[in-house]
Structures are given as C-alpha cells and as structure tokens.
Design a protein around this motif. Structure first.
Motif, PDB file in Angstrom:
ATOM      1  N   GLY A 107      39.817 -72.951   0.355  1.00  0.00           N
ATOM      2  CA  GLY A 107      39.184 -71.932   1.191  1.00  0.00           C
ATOM      3  C   GLY A 107      37.814 -71.566   0.664  1.00  0.00           C
ATOM      4  N   LEU A 108      37.454 -70.289   0.838  1.00  0.00           N
ATOM      5  CA  LEU A 108      36.136 -69.810   0.425  1.00  0.00           C
ATOM      6  C   LEU A 108      36.207 -69.183  -0.962  1.00  0.00           C
ATOM      7  N   VAL A 109      35.211 -69.509  -1.786  1.00  0.00           N
ATOM      8  CA  VAL A 109      35.115 -68.967  -3.144  1.00  0.00           C
ATOM      9  C   VAL A 109      33.764 -68.289  -3.293  1.00  0.00           C
ATOM     10  N   ARG A 110      33.780 -67.018  -3.725  1.00  0.00           N
ATOM     11  CA  ARG A 110      32.546 -66.266  -3.918  1.00  0.00           C
ATOM     12  C   ARG A 110      31.981 -66.531  -5.306  1.00  0.00           C
ATOM     13  N   ILE A 111      30.664 -66.698  -5.364  1.00  0.00           N
ATOM     14  CA  ILE A 111      29.960 -66.921  -6.624  1.00  0.00           C
ATOM     15  C   ILE A 111      28.786 -65.952  -6.672  1.00  0.00           C
ATOM     16  N   ARG A 112      28.647 -65.260  -7.771  1.00  0.00           N
ATOM     17  CA  ARG A 112      27.556 -64.283  -7.882  1.00  0.00           C
ATOM     18  C   ARG A 112      26.678 -64.620  -9.074  1.00  0.00           C
ATOM     19  N   ARG A 113      25.470 -64.130  -9.008  1.00  0.00           N
ATOM     20  CA  ARG A 113      24.562 -64.225 -10.155  1.00  0.00           C
ATOM     21  C   ARG A 113      24.818 -63.035 -11.068  1.00  0.00           C
ATOM     22  N   ASP A 114      25.033 -63.315 -12.338  1.00  0.00           N
ATOM     23  CA  ASP A 114      25.233 -62.276 -13.349  1.00  0.00           C
ATOM     24  C   ASP A 114      24.122 -62.454 -14.372  1.00  0.00           C
ATOM     25  N   GLY A 115      22.914 -61.962 -14.021  1.00  0.00           N
ATOM     26  CA  GLY A 115      21.733 -62.269 -14.813  1.00  0.00           C
ATOM     27  C   GLY A 115      21.401 -63.738 -14.623  1.00  0.00           C
ATOM     28  N   ALA A 116      21.244 -64.475 -15.724  1.00  0.00           N
ATOM     29  CA  ALA A 116      20.994 -65.911 -15.631  1.00  0.00           C
ATOM     30  C   ALA A 116      22.288 -66.695 -15.462  1.00  0.00           C
ATOM     31  N   ARG A 117      23.405 -66.022 -15.608  1.00  0.00           N
ATOM     32  CA  ARG A 117      24.718 -66.663 -15.574  1.00  0.00           C
ATOM     33  C   ARG A 117      25.306 -66.593 -14.168  1.00  0.00           C
ATOM     34  N   LEU A 118      26.102 -67.601 -13.803  1.00  0.00           N
ATOM     35  CA  LEU A 118      26.862 -67.572 -12.558  1.00  0.00           C
ATOM     36  C   LEU A 118      28.316 -67.249 -12.862  1.00  0.00           C
ATOM     37  N   ALA A 119      28.982 -66.618 -11.899  1.00  0.00           N
ATOM     38  CA  ALA A 119      30.399 -66.288 -12.062  1.00  0.00           C
ATOM     39  C   ALA A 119      31.086 -66.408 -10.717  1.00  0.00           C
ATOM     40  N   PHE A 120      32.304 -66.949 -10.721  1.00  0.00           N
ATOM     41  CA  PHE A 120      33.061 -67.044  -9.479  1.00  0.00           C
ATOM     42  C   PHE A 120      34.245 -66.090  -9.519  1.00  0.00           C
ATOM     43  N   ALA A 121      34.627 -65.625  -8.340  1.00  0.00           N
ATOM     44  CA  ALA A 121      35.785 -64.745  -8.226  1.00  0.00           C
ATOM     45  C   ALA A 121      37.052 -65.574  -8.366  1.00  0.00           C
ATOM     46  N   ALA A 122      37.895 -65.218  -9.316  1.00  0.00           N
ATOM     47  CA  ALA A 122      39.120 -65.977  -9.550  1.00  0.00           C
ATOM     48  C   ALA A 122      39.990 -65.965  -8.296  1.00  0.00           C
ATOM     49  N   PRO A 123      40.357 -67.143  -7.799  1.00  0.00           N
ATOM     50  CA  PRO A 123      41.227 -67.166  -6.624  1.00  0.00           C
ATOM     51  C   PRO A 123      42.627 -66.686  -6.980  1.00  0.00           C
ATOM     52  N   PRO A 124      43.374 -66.184  -6.006  1.00  0.00           N
ATOM     53  CA  PRO A 124      44.725 -65.695  -6.304  1.00  0.00           C
ATOM     54  C   PRO A 124      45.632 -66.823  -6.769  1.00  0.00           C
TER      55      PRO A 124
END
Length: 280
Positions: A107-124
């Motif tokens: 499905g869809l996975v959200r990824i955000r910028r955390d400063g210079a770092r990227l982070a994805f929302a852990a799927p259930p």
C-alpha cells in the motif's frame, strides 16, 4: 531492445560511505518486465534493487518494486528510504510539502524529511505475538546455535516480508552468533539484544534471510520497524532510540527510531555513491 535508464546506487542508514546497506535504484523503471527486473537484481547481487515507476494511486508520488536476488518483496525499509532519496534527487516533486508518499505492494508508505535524514512511518504488523509452533522454535535455536535458555523471546513482527524476531540477553550475545544458514532456510529471522544503559545505541540487531539469497542483511529497515512496534509496545524500548546493525559484516549502520503520537518513524541517513546510466 535495451535502452539507457537513469541509475543510482546509495548507501542507506549511514553518513559514512561503505558502512551502511547499499541499494541499487533504476530511476526510469517504466516498461521493464518482471523478468528483466529480477534478472538485474540477481546481477547487482545486492540485498535489494528497486525500480521506480509512475504511481497507480492518485495519493502516491511514485511506485516502487523491490527485488532481492531471490525474488520480489512487498515492502522493505532501506529500499524505501533509498528509493525516496533517489526520487527526490532525480527531480521528484512531492504532492505534499515535506512528505513523500510511496506506493508499494503493501500500500502507501509515508516518508518525511527529518532534517537531512529521511524517515518512514512503520507499517502496521500483519502478524504479531509469540511464535508458538514447537518446530519453528526448534529450528530457530538450531539455526542460531543457541540453547533454549538464551532465547528470551521469539515473536512475530511481520509487516510484509514475514519477519520473526528473537530477543537475546544482550547485544554481545547477538554479535557473537555464528548461524547455521542451512538449518535456517525458510526463515526470515531478526535477532535483537540490548546494550548496557548509557551506551550510544540501545540495541544491536542482525537480520538473516537465506531463503532470499541474503544470508545476512547489513541494515534492515523493515525488521527494525517491526521490532520498534513490538519493543515499544511491550515496554522494552523508550519512545526514541538508536539501533546498531551491520557490525558482524564490517558495517556501522544506525537506525533512528522515534514514536510520535500514533506513528513510529524509522529514520536513517542516505549517502549517494554512484550516479549514471544502466542499459536494460
């Protein structure tokens, strides 16, 4: 007929080149068959190779297909961060400022910028709870070459790839493992152990996937995502922590975990190494 396609190779979960988990990304993946993708993934012989495609979901920024040398995965963490980095670096323009939405088989996975770092929302987790099957527990003990008393927990942390997780008594116990990969065949097994209080990182993690042609994965986002949901949910980990992975392979991966409200974010640095074209 083969054609030149944009290609990048990045090192994920590290700021230091050659110390994380490499990922090959074919930026222009449209038009390739599944057989072509699988063949290229076997050729790169990396733990994962990804192919970026136009999304089929209007909410997504791009679609990704993820291959190991042994087959396709519905989701994986280091390919998520590395693919998002490659998409952005290749001129991708997110529909939402500050957030990238990846479409993959789960499905869809959200990824955000955390400063210079990227982070994805852990799927259930698709499957969780203790591993009750005696045969599976016996296989885990034999494949890790440990006694039953050394196994603190054995639980499912499956968020798509099929992970189960073994918790040992310490990070040192994790690092000292000498697995039997012949016995381990058929398992997708993560192992975790805690460092003493005050250490720079809180956990040591190892990931074994011999079935997919990856005896040991250097740094594993999907496993760490599943571990985070379990460890934090069970009160075994704080809301924010750092997990180390890859030392047994000469790497120094760092996974940054942060729970914020209903979401658990799995972050890591991405270091580009190779940029060019590939003929496929």
């Amino acid at each position: 007929m083969s054609e030149l396609r944009r290609f990048v190779q990045v090192d994920v979960f590290t700021q230091q080149p050659l110390k994380g988990n490499p990922l090959a990304v074919v930026v222009d993946g449209a038009g390739l068959s599944q057989a072509q993708m699988a063949a290229f993934a076997r050729w790169t012989n990396l733990s994962e190779t990804t192919f970026l495609l136009p999304p089929t979901d209007a909410a997504a920024d791009y679609r990704v297909r993820i291959f190991t040398p042994g087959g396709e995965l519905p989701f994986a963490g280091h390919p998520t961060l590395g693919s998002a980095h490659a998409w952005l670096a290749s001129g991708g323009d997110p529909k939402k400022p500050g957030e990238v939405v990846q479409e993959c088989a789960i499905g869809l996975v959200r990824i955000r910028r955390d400063g210079a770092r990227l982070a994805f929302a852990a799927p259930p987790l698709r499957r969780q709870g203790p591993v009750e099957e005696p045969a599976l527990r016996a296989q885990v003990l034999q494949s890790l070459r440990i006694e039953a008393a050394a196994l603190v927990d054995l639980v499912w942390v499956d968020n798509g790839p099929g992970w189960m997780a073994a918790r040992l008594q310490s990070a040192d116990a994790v690092l000292s493992l000498d697995p039997d990969f012949n016995v381990m065949k058929g398992l997708k097994l993560g192992v975790v152990g805690a460092y003493p209080p005050g250490s720079p990182q809180q956990f040591e993690v190892r990931a074994f996937v011999p079935t997919l042609g990856v005896p040991e994965d250097p740094v594993t986002g999907s496993l760490n995502a599943g571990l985070a949901l379990w460890l934090q949910g069970a009160g075994l980990a704080p809301d924010s922590y750092v997990a180390a992975q890859g030392a047994a392979l000469g790497r120094a991966g760092r996974v940054h975990v942060a729970r914020e409200g209903a979401h658990c974010w799995i972050g890591g640095d991405v270091t580009p190494l190779i940029h060019g074209q590939v003929r496929l």
